[in-house]
Every structure is written in structure tokens, then in C-alpha cells.
Write a protein that holds these residues in place. Sequence first.
Motif, PDB file in Angstrom:
ATOM      1  N   ALA A   1       0.738  -1.294   0.197  1.00 52.71           N
ATOM      2  CA  ALA A   1      -0.010  -0.195  -0.046  1.00 52.71           C
ATOM      3  C   ALA A   1       0.972   1.243   0.062  1.00 52.71           C
ATOM      4  CB  ALA A   1      -0.964  -0.091   1.297  1.00 52.71           C
ATOM      5  N   ALA A   2       1.987   1.292   0.611  1.00 48.81           N
ATOM      6  CA  ALA A   2       2.875   2.443   0.899  1.00 48.81           C
ATOM      7  C   ALA A   2       3.837   2.645  -0.396  1.00 48.81           C
ATOM      8  CB  ALA A   2       3.496   2.286   2.208  1.00 48.81           C
ATOM      9  N   LEU A   3       4.290   1.459  -1.172  1.00 50.73           N
ATOM     10  CA  LEU A   3       5.419   1.275  -1.885  1.00 50.73           C
ATOM     11  C   LEU A   3       5.366   2.387  -2.956  1.00 50.73           C
ATOM     12  CD1 LEU A   3       6.487  -2.077  -3.210  1.00 50.73           C
ATOM     13  CD2 LEU A   3       6.046  -0.142  -5.044  1.00 50.73           C
ATOM     14  N   PRO A   4       3.877   2.598  -3.654  1.00 51.63           N
ATOM     15  CA  PRO A   4       4.059   3.476  -4.800  1.00 51.63           C
ATOM     16  C   PRO A   4       4.315   5.187  -4.389  1.00 51.63           C
ATOM     17  CG  PRO A   4       1.948   2.158  -4.702  1.00 51.63           C
ATOM     18  CD  PRO A   4       2.676   1.690  -3.523  1.00 51.63           C
ATOM     19  N   LEU A   5       3.880   5.213  -3.135  1.00 53.69           N
ATOM     20  CA  LEU A   5       4.202   6.854  -2.437  1.00 53.69           C
ATOM     21  C   LEU A   5       5.960   6.923  -2.327  1.00 53.69           C
ATOM     22  CD1 LEU A   5       1.573   6.891   0.171  1.00 53.69           C
ATOM     23  CD2 LEU A   5       1.459   7.918  -1.587  1.00 53.69           C
ATOM     24  N   ALA A   6       6.714   5.813  -1.974  1.00 53.53           N
ATOM     25  CA  ALA A   6       7.900   6.210  -1.671  1.00 53.53           C
ATOM     26  C   ALA A   6       8.630   6.110  -3.144  1.00 53.53           C
ATOM     27  CB  ALA A   6       8.482   4.924  -1.472  1.00 53.53           C
TER      28      ALA A   6
ATOM     29  N   TRP B   1      13.320   2.659  -5.636  1.00 53.24           N
ATOM     30  CA  TRP B   1      13.617   2.888  -4.341  1.00 53.24           C
ATOM     31  C   TRP B   1      13.310   2.027  -3.249  1.00 53.24           C
ATOM     32  CZ3 TRP B   1      15.741   7.661  -3.946  1.00 53.24           C
ATOM     33  CH2 TRP B   1      15.996   8.571  -5.271  1.00 53.24           C
ATOM     34  N   VAL B   2      12.907   0.814  -3.552  1.00 54.48           N
ATOM     35  CA  VAL B   2      12.076  -0.196  -2.699  1.00 54.48           C
ATOM     36  C   VAL B   2      13.299  -1.309  -2.396  1.00 54.48           C
ATOM     37  CG1 VAL B   2      10.533  -1.870  -2.149  1.00 54.48           C
ATOM     38  CG2 VAL B   2       9.965   0.443  -3.018  1.00 54.48           C
ATOM     39  N   PHE B   3      13.668  -1.576  -1.151  1.00 61.43           N
ATOM     40  CA  PHE B   3      14.493  -2.969  -0.690  1.00 61.43           C
ATOM     41  C   PHE B   3      13.807  -3.542   0.311  1.00 61.43           C
ATOM     42  CE2 PHE B   3      17.059   0.702  -2.411  1.00 61.43           C
ATOM     43  CZ  PHE B   3      17.848   0.097  -3.262  1.00 61.43           C
ATOM     44  N   LYS B   4      14.166  -4.824   0.550  1.00 67.59           N
ATOM     45  CA  LYS B   4      13.635  -5.606   1.625  1.00 67.59           C
ATOM     46  C   LYS B   4      14.702  -6.421   2.315  1.00 67.59           C
ATOM     47  CE  LYS B   4      10.740  -9.033   0.645  1.00 67.59           C
ATOM     48  NZ  LYS B   4      11.393 -10.227   1.070  1.00 67.59           N
ATOM     49  N   THR B   5      14.630  -6.794   3.400  1.00 67.10           N
ATOM     50  CA  THR B   5      15.377  -7.503   4.156  1.00 67.10           C
ATOM     51  C   THR B   5      15.040  -8.995   4.525  1.00 67.10           C
ATOM     52  OG1 THR B   5      14.478  -6.900   6.555  1.00 67.10           O
ATOM     53  CG2 THR B   5      16.362  -5.721   5.737  1.00 67.10           C
ATOM     54  N   PRO B   6      13.701  -9.376   4.568  1.00 68.58           N
ATOM     55  CA  PRO B   6      13.472 -10.934   4.932  1.00 68.58           C
ATOM     56  C   PRO B   6      13.683 -11.705   3.748  1.00 68.58           C
ATOM     57  CG  PRO B   6      11.593  -9.349   5.558  1.00 68.58           C
ATOM     58  CD  PRO B   6      12.532  -8.743   4.637  1.00 68.58           C
ATOM     59  N   HIS B   7      13.854 -12.925   3.721  1.00 68.94           N
ATOM     60  CA  HIS B   7      13.816 -13.832   2.754  1.00 68.94           C
ATOM     61  C   HIS B   7      12.576 -13.777   2.230  1.00 68.94           C
ATOM     62  CE1 HIS B   7      16.205 -14.985   6.481  1.00 68.94           C
ATOM     63  NE2 HIS B   7      17.028 -15.354   5.498  1.00 68.94           N
ATOM     64  N   THR B   8      12.404 -14.098   0.787  1.00 69.09           N
ATOM     65  CA  THR B   8      11.119 -14.082   0.219  1.00 69.09           C
ATOM     66  C   THR B   8      10.330 -15.454   0.497  1.00 69.09           C
ATOM     67  OG1 THR B   8      11.959 -15.158  -1.815  1.00 69.09           O
ATOM     68  CG2 THR B   8      12.255 -12.752  -1.491  1.00 69.09           C
ATOM     69  N   ASP B   9       9.109 -15.381   0.213  1.00 70.50           N
ATOM     70  CA  ASP B   9       8.189 -16.546   0.225  1.00 70.50           C
ATOM     71  C   ASP B   9       8.627 -17.644  -0.824  1.00 70.50           C
ATOM     72  OD1 ASP B   9       7.363 -14.962  -1.786  1.00 70.50           O
ATOM     73  OD2 ASP B   9       5.420 -14.810  -1.120  1.00 70.50           O
ATOM     74  N   ARG B  10       9.077 -17.185  -2.103  1.00 69.80           N
ATOM     75  CA  ARG B  10       9.436 -18.292  -2.830  1.00 69.80           C
ATOM     76  C   ARG B  10      10.622 -19.106  -2.306  1.00 69.80           C
ATOM     77  NH1 ARG B  10      11.688 -15.422  -7.746  1.00 69.80           N
ATOM     78  NH2 ARG B  10       9.452 -14.792  -8.326  1.00 69.80           N
TER      79      ARG B  10
END
Length: 390
Positions: free
Chosen positions: A119-124, A147-156
Motif C-alpha cells: 500500500a505504501a510502496l507507490p508513495l516511496a 527506491w524499494v528494498f527488503k530484508t526478509p527472505h522471500t516466500d519463494r
Amino acid sequence: MVQRRIPAIASRIAGAALSLFALLPPPAHAQAPEPVRIGAFLSVTGPAAFLGDPELKTLEMYVERINAEGGVLGGRKLQLVSYDDAGDAEKARTFAKRLIEQDKVDLIVGGSTTGTTMAALPLAEQAGTPFISLAGAVPIVEPVKKWVFKTPHTDRMACEKIFVDAQARKLTRIALISGSGGFDKSMRGECLKTAAKYGVEFVADETYGANDTDMTAQLTKIKGSGAQAVLNAGFGQGPAIVTRNYRQVGLTLPLYQSHGVASREYIKLSGPAAEGVRLPAAALLVSDLLPAGDAQKPVVANYRKAFEDKYKTDVSTFGGHAYDGLMLALNAMKAAGGTDKAKVRDALEATRGYVGTGGVVNMSASDHMGLDLSAFRMLEVKEGNWSLVK
């Protein structure tokens, strides 16, 4: 006369100077440098509080510690601006907008769930604000967002780690059961897409709702499906209910859960029924079981001790995701020489060899997470605690 007038004139000049001095503002003291503003929207309350609560605790603990040690970037203090979205995507969007437009944060670390992150991703993206998500689903970083990164492992990755373990146990017929949340749906889809690669056949595909308190009907169907094992794609309290009901209907097949329940809270909620359950998770949960030469051991051991000493509660991988998010952000700012958003974004993307609680991170222009399958450890519940599957 002159000698008598000079003191008089001098006196009048001195008096005028004193009057003028009284009207001038006091000399300005050296102003403290602008703080580095770290924004966060987290699910601290609500159904995903088991994610957001340790995440906020972690950010607060390290912001306090870093400030006590002198701050960052040559003495700038960290200022944490955080909001509780309670797991509500619309609230998350509102708070993300506030962080960007009103609070003027330099970077955002947050988004406890896939739904709030998306929900917030497009704003960043629109604002050009670096955003490090703490949620698990693949769509957060695939396709890559600038502009978007992530720290947890993915569901895949979770699906693949489970399939590798199932292969080793010669389990090929698997029943799938999943929840209705964003992460649950995403992981279900990833497991369905990657199963054939590992020779896995799904012989059942059941679902449950977010508010369901009994899954015995679905599990009874699975019991008659001919499955050799069961995989529950979900997080929150749903998987604990599945685990308890699993034993209640007499299922004795191997049960796999996702990394979305990688905390002792899952074991507590499931009780004795969790015995033998396997799931992929970060090394943090088994820091004491890692060999001495493991690169992650000192990192996860230090974080675990700091968290448990301060809060007198068990550590979880979710707090670890927040730790990694904050450290990745600060490392990028150091590399960028400041808080210029474009330079920080570029530095994040150039991250190589960061050893965190989730694994060793090597990002690139095509990979804004930077973890491979080796970052996951396969765990099993034994005697009410986590053990490391060899």
C-alpha cells in the motif's frame, strides 16, 4: 578644555555603545546538526503485532544506543519517527504519506506485512524516498522498484527451502493449506509455481479465512488426499490453529510451516502439537547452535543478547529484520557521505558482503534483497524448542 571634554565625549560614546549592545541579539551558539530522520510504519498492535512489536523495540533500542555513542555522520543524532498501522493497509498508506510529506524523513524502514508494504510502496517510488521493507512476499522487489528494498527472505525462497528438505526425505506428494492474507496468497502462488522444479506434486489445496478458529474440515480432506506431507503457507495465529487441529484429526505426516511463524510465540500457541514441525528461518533463532566459524554467529549472538537483556523476552527473526534494515540504511548513508536520497539509494543497491541476522547480503541493480537460499536454515521443533536440521 579639550582635556576636560575628551572624558565627557568618551563617556557619551561608551554609553551609546552599551545601549546599542543591549538592543542586539545575543551571540548565536553553534547549532546542533540536523538529525537523521528514520521513518517507520509498523504493525505494533493488531493481528500482526508479533511482527511489529519486536521491530519497533529493535529500532528504538538501536537508535538510543547509537545516539548515546555519538550518533552518525560526524555527530548527527538519529531521530525515529514511527507510527502504528495496526496491520491496516490504508493506515499504512496514510502514515507513509505523512512520513514523506510532513515529517520529511530521510529514509523509511518498515512495513511489517506484505499488505501494508504494498500500500505504501507507490508513495516511496513517487517521492524518491529510500524504503526498506520488513515484509516477505516476492512482489515487493520483483519486478525491481528503484527506491524499494527488503530484508526478509522471500516466500519463494521458503517454498524452495522446504522442497529441498522434502526431496531429501523422499516426500513428493504434498498437501497445501494457506490463509487468505497477502503473504499467504503470495507464498501459495510461489509454491505452486516452483513445485515442479523440485519434483513435488500438490495433491490438495485448501484455504482458511483470517478469522477462522477451526481448520479441522480442511485438514480432514487433506487426511484422505494421499499426501506424504503438508505445507502451511501462512503467518499469524492461523498456522498455530492449523498445527493444533492437525494433531486433533489424527494427522501424523510431516508438517512444514513458513518463515512467517519463526518465533517462539508460534511454539507457545501451538503447544505440544508443534513437536516435529519444520520450517525455514534465519540463523538468529538458533544462534547458540551455530558452529564457531559461522560468519553470522557473532552478529546474531550479539543482537539476541542485546534484545533479550533489554526487553526480557524471546528474540524473533522479525526484530532481526528491523535490525538489518536500520544497519543497511546507516551503512548506505555512511557510504554516500550524507543523507542525499539518490546517493543513499545508490549505496543501498551497491551493498556487498553485509553480514546481518538474515544472512549475507549482496544486492545489485536486479536484486534489491540480496539473499540466496543459503541464508535460510531448516529448523525443527524438538521438546518445545528450535533445533537445527543437519
